[in-house]
Design a protein around this motif. Structure first.
Motif, PDB file in Angstrom:
ATOM      1  N   TRP A  66     -14.077 -19.082  21.265  1.00  0.00           N
ATOM      2  CA  TRP A  66     -15.138 -20.003  20.847  1.00  0.00           C
ATOM      3  C   TRP A  66     -16.497 -19.457  21.228  1.00  0.00           C
ATOM      4  N   ASP A  67     -17.506 -19.765  20.395  1.00  0.00           N
ATOM      5  CA  ASP A  67     -18.888 -19.521  20.785  1.00  0.00           C
ATOM      6  C   ASP A  67     -19.417 -20.781  21.479  1.00  0.00           C
ATOM      7  N   GLN A  68     -20.691 -20.822  21.823  1.00  0.00           N
ATOM      8  CA  GLN A  68     -21.254 -21.958  22.566  1.00  0.00           C
ATOM      9  C   GLN A  68     -21.286 -23.248  21.754  1.00  0.00           C
ATOM     10  N   ASN A  69     -20.961 -23.159  20.454  1.00  0.00           N
ATOM     11  CA  ASN A  69     -20.906 -24.347  19.601  1.00  0.00           C
ATOM     12  C   ASN A  69     -19.474 -24.735  19.244  1.00  0.00           C
ATOM     13  N   ALA A  70     -18.512 -24.193  19.996  1.00  0.00           N
ATOM     14  CA  ALA A  70     -17.088 -24.460  19.780  1.00  0.00           C
ATOM     15  C   ALA A  70     -16.628 -24.024  18.395  1.00  0.00           C
ATOM     16  N   LYS A  71     -17.268 -23.000  17.869  1.00  0.00           N
ATOM     17  CA  LYS A  71     -16.862 -22.413  16.593  1.00  0.00           C
ATOM     18  C   LYS A  71     -16.030 -21.169  16.893  1.00  0.00           C
ATOM     19  N   SER A  72     -14.992 -20.973  16.118  1.00  0.00           N
ATOM     20  CA  SER A  72     -14.130 -19.802  16.306  1.00  0.00           C
ATOM     21  C   SER A  72     -14.904 -18.520  16.050  1.00  0.00           C
ATOM     22  N   VAL A  73     -14.614 -17.515  16.868  1.00  0.00           N
ATOM     23  CA  VAL A  73     -15.196 -16.190  16.678  1.00  0.00           C
ATOM     24  C   VAL A  73     -14.091 -15.242  16.226  1.00  0.00           C
ATOM     25  N   ASP A  74     -14.485 -14.204  15.482  1.00  0.00           N
ATOM     26  CA  ASP A  74     -13.500 -13.257  14.951  1.00  0.00           C
ATOM     27  C   ASP A  74     -12.844 -12.417  16.034  1.00  0.00           C
ATOM     28  N   ALA A  75     -13.661 -11.819  16.875  1.00  0.00           N
ATOM     29  CA  ALA A  75     -13.135 -10.911  17.899  1.00  0.00           C
ATOM     30  C   ALA A  75     -13.258 -11.549  19.277  1.00  0.00           C
ATOM     31  N   PHE A  76     -12.126 -11.671  19.960  1.00  0.00           N
ATOM     32  CA  PHE A  76     -12.134 -12.205  21.318  1.00  0.00           C
ATOM     33  C   PHE A  76     -10.902 -11.721  22.054  1.00  0.00           C
ATOM     34  N   ASP A  77     -10.964 -11.775  23.373  1.00  0.00           N
ATOM     35  CA  ASP A  77      -9.813 -11.423  24.201  1.00  0.00           C
ATOM     36  C   ASP A  77      -8.946 -12.661  24.366  1.00  0.00           C
ATOM     37  N   ASP A  78      -7.724 -12.587  23.882  1.00  0.00           N
ATOM     38  CA  ASP A  78      -6.781 -13.692  24.000  1.00  0.00           C
ATOM     39  C   ASP A  78      -6.550 -14.028  25.473  1.00  0.00           C
ATOM     40  N   VAL A  79      -6.303 -15.283  25.727  1.00  0.00           N
ATOM     41  CA  VAL A  79      -6.076 -15.759  27.098  1.00  0.00           C
ATOM     42  C   VAL A  79      -4.954 -14.979  27.786  1.00  0.00           C
ATOM     43  N   ARG A  80      -3.969 -14.526  27.032  1.00  0.00           N
ATOM     44  CA  ARG A  80      -2.860 -13.768  27.610  1.00  0.00           C
ATOM     45  C   ARG A  80      -3.330 -12.390  28.071  1.00  0.00           C
ATOM     46  N   GLN A  81      -4.218 -11.775  27.270  1.00  0.00           N
ATOM     47  CA  GLN A  81      -4.808 -10.487  27.658  1.00  0.00           C
ATOM     48  C   GLN A  81      -5.653 -10.670  28.925  1.00  0.00           C
ATOM     49  N   LEU A  82      -6.438 -11.740  28.954  1.00  0.00           N
ATOM     50  CA  LEU A  82      -7.287 -11.992  30.124  1.00  0.00           C
ATOM     51  C   LEU A  82      -6.442 -12.200  31.375  1.00  0.00           C
ATOM     52  N   LEU A  83      -5.348 -12.928  31.235  1.00  0.00           N
ATOM     53  CA  LEU A  83      -4.450 -13.158  32.372  1.00  0.00           C
ATOM     54  C   LEU A  83      -3.972 -11.824  32.937  1.00  0.00           C
ATOM     55  N   GLU A  84      -3.531 -10.935  32.083  1.00  0.00           N
ATOM     56  CA  GLU A  84      -3.040  -9.629  32.536  1.00  0.00           C
ATOM     57  C   GLU A  84      -4.164  -8.795  33.153  1.00  0.00           C
ATOM     58  N   GLN A  85      -5.354  -8.856  32.568  1.00  0.00           N
ATOM     59  CA  GLN A  85      -6.491  -8.121  33.133  1.00  0.00           C
ATOM     60  C   GLN A  85      -6.837  -8.647  34.526  1.00  0.00           C
ATOM     61  N   PHE A  86      -6.842  -9.963  34.682  1.00  0.00           N
ATOM     62  CA  PHE A  86      -7.153 -10.553  35.989  1.00  0.00           C
ATOM     63  C   PHE A  86      -6.100 -10.153  37.022  1.00  0.00           C
ATOM     64  N   LYS A  87      -4.822 -10.246  36.638  1.00  0.00           N
ATOM     65  CA  LYS A  87      -3.739  -9.856  37.548  1.00  0.00           C
ATOM     66  C   LYS A  87      -3.872  -8.395  37.963  1.00  0.00           C
ATOM     67  N   SER A  88      -4.211  -7.528  36.998  1.00  0.00           N
ATOM     68  CA  SER A  88      -4.315  -6.097  37.304  1.00  0.00           C
ATOM     69  C   SER A  88      -5.460  -5.803  38.267  1.00  0.00           C
ATOM     70  N   LYS A  89      -6.405  -6.705  38.356  1.00  0.00           N
ATOM     71  CA  LYS A  89      -7.541  -6.543  39.278  1.00  0.00           C
ATOM     72  C   LYS A  89      -7.279  -7.228  40.615  1.00  0.00           C
ATOM     73  N   GLY A  90      -6.066  -7.755  40.779  1.00  0.00           N
ATOM     74  CA  GLY A  90      -5.697  -8.391  42.034  1.00  0.00           C
ATOM     75  C   GLY A  90      -6.199  -9.815  42.191  1.00  0.00           C
ATOM     76  N   ILE A  91      -6.592 -10.441  41.092  1.00  0.00           N
ATOM     77  CA  ILE A  91      -7.050 -11.826  41.147  1.00  0.00           C
ATOM     78  C   ILE A  91      -5.839 -12.743  41.125  1.00  0.00           C
ATOM     79  N   GLU A  92      -5.753 -13.610  42.119  1.00  0.00           N
ATOM     80  CA  GLU A  92      -4.624 -14.532  42.215  1.00  0.00           C
ATOM     81  C   GLU A  92      -4.751 -15.631  41.170  1.00  0.00           C
ATOM     82  N   ILE A  93      -3.662 -15.903  40.493  1.00  0.00           N
ATOM     83  CA  ILE A  93      -3.620 -16.950  39.475  1.00  0.00           C
ATOM     84  C   ILE A  93      -3.180 -18.248  40.156  1.00  0.00           C
ATOM     85  N   ALA A  94      -4.055 -19.249  40.105  1.00  0.00           N
ATOM     86  CA  ALA A  94      -3.772 -20.523  40.777  1.00  0.00           C
ATOM     87  C   ALA A  94      -2.851 -21.415  39.954  1.00  0.00           C
TER      88      ALA A  94
END
Length: 123
Positions: A66-94
């Protein structure tokens, strides 16, 4: 890393009073319903969520896709990709509420000062 639309989700005691207060600051209702206990207020590109009785602490929220107006954007990092990126950086998932291979899902992390951060994808 594309986190998407940013807002702060405020845990309010009285939704009607909070709505009036933020309207005085120039915010307008953008989404949500008082009858459901939440409103999304908008002022320019600034978004504030007002939530009564839904959670204890204020939450920093990012909405991939989403952009700041809750409109879909074409290119974005899926939440699943972000989860894996955060884990790989040692960020604990609450909290991990990821479901399926695509589409809406979410997870949460906590910053070093105890502030919850929600990554909440709606698309």
């Amino acid at each position: 890393m594309k986190l998407g639309c940013f807002s702060i989700s405020l845990a309010v005691k009285d939704l009607k009073k909070s709505k009036v207060f933020y309207e005085k600051l120039g915010f307008e209702v953008f989404a949500g319903e008082e009858s459901h206990g939440f409103l999304i207020m908008k002022h320019g590109d600034t978004n504030i969520g007002l939530f009564q009785g839904m959670f204890e602490k204020n939450i920093l929220t990012f909405n991939p896709g989403w952009d700041q107006n809750a409109k879909s954007v074409d290119a974005f990092d899926d939440v699943r990709q972000l989860l894996e990126q955060f884990k790989s950086k040692g960020i604990e998932i609450a909290e991990n509420s990821i479901t399926g291979d695509r589409g809406p899902s979410s997870f949460a992390i906590i910053d070093p000062d105890g502030n919850p951060i929600l990554i909440d994808q709606h698309v």
